[in-house]
Scaffold this motif. Structure first.
Motif, PDB file in Angstrom:
ATOM      1  N   GLY A 168       0.973  16.180   3.015  1.00  0.00           N
ATOM      2  CA  GLY A 168       0.229  16.072   1.691  1.00  0.00           C
ATOM      3  C   GLY A 168       0.273  15.136   0.767  1.00  0.00           C
ATOM      4  O   GLY A 168      -0.693  15.008  -0.241  1.00  0.00           O
ATOM      5  N   HIS A 169       1.387  14.182   0.811  1.00  0.00           N
ATOM      6  CA  HIS A 169       1.533  13.588  -0.246  1.00  0.00           C
ATOM      7  C   HIS A 169       0.448  12.226  -0.363  1.00  0.00           C
ATOM      8  O   HIS A 169       0.161  11.884   0.591  1.00  0.00           O
ATOM      9  N   LEU A 170       0.101  11.938  -1.518  1.00  0.00           N
ATOM     10  CA  LEU A 170      -0.731  10.645  -1.752  1.00  0.00           C
ATOM     11  C   LEU A 170      -0.113   9.414  -1.611  1.00  0.00           C
ATOM     12  O   LEU A 170       0.900   9.364  -2.361  1.00  0.00           O
ATOM     13  N   LEU A 171      -0.588   8.568  -1.179  1.00  0.00           N
ATOM     14  CA  LEU A 171      -0.280   6.968  -1.505  1.00  0.00           C
ATOM     15  C   LEU A 171      -1.397   6.100  -1.330  1.00  0.00           C
ATOM     16  O   LEU A 171      -2.294   6.296  -0.520  1.00  0.00           O
ATOM     17  N   CYS A 172      -1.195   4.876  -1.691  1.00  0.00           N
ATOM     18  CA  CYS A 172      -2.257   3.998  -1.769  1.00  0.00           C
ATOM     19  C   CYS A 172      -1.813   2.667  -1.241  1.00  0.00           C
ATOM     20  O   CYS A 172      -0.373   2.455  -1.574  1.00  0.00           O
ATOM     21  N   VAL A 173      -2.237   2.047  -0.249  1.00  0.00           N
ATOM     22  CA  VAL A 173      -1.880   0.690   0.221  1.00  0.00           C
ATOM     23  C   VAL A 173      -2.865  -0.439  -0.727  1.00  0.00           C
ATOM     24  O   VAL A 173      -4.073  -0.254  -0.883  1.00  0.00           O
TER      25      VAL A 173
END
Length: 130
Positions: A107-112
């Motif tokens: 569930g963790h968000l990350l951005c590329v």
């Protein structure tokens, strides 16, 4: 082949609490907060973690009960890195400018994001992927 690295830790905060959040984290980490140049939603906390950008980010979709942290992975090839992370089980949940927002298993968000740091810093710390 492409390269990528964990580049940023963002402390996502409701906009109405961003100034207080930045002041808290500045004092808690022993660094001086400063507005990010040209990006008014960010308050940088330079020196908080070696080789990482640490910043408070004011986000409209964050409320007091869902304040969170997320990381940015910077890369020299957005499509390749996004594809690599999707193959590992992430799901794309949005896009903003050149940023691809993913949700990792758990569930963790990350951005590329495109390379955002100093090019020499990126060269020294990025990993190469096939």
């Amino acid at each position: 082949m492409h390269r990528s690295r964990l580049s940023t830790l963002l402390i996502d905060t409701p906009p109405q609490h961003a100034a207080a959040g930045a002041a808290f984290w500045s004092r808690a980490l022993g660094v001086r907060a400063r507005p990010a140049a040209g990006e008014p939603q960010f308050t940088d906390l330079p020196g908080a973690a070696p080789h990482l950008v640490v910043a408070v980010q004011a986000l409209q979709d964050t409320d007091e009960n869902s304040a969170r942290y997320h990381v940015d992975v910077e890369t020299d090839d957005l499509d390749a890195e996004t594809g690599r992370l999707l193959a590992l089980g992430a799901v794309e949940v949005g896009r903003w400018l050149d940023c691809r927002t993913l949700r990792a298993p758990g569930g963790h968000l990350l951005c590329v994001i495109p390379v955002h740091s100093d090019p020499e810093e990126f060269r020294r710390h990025a990993r190469t992927w096939p």
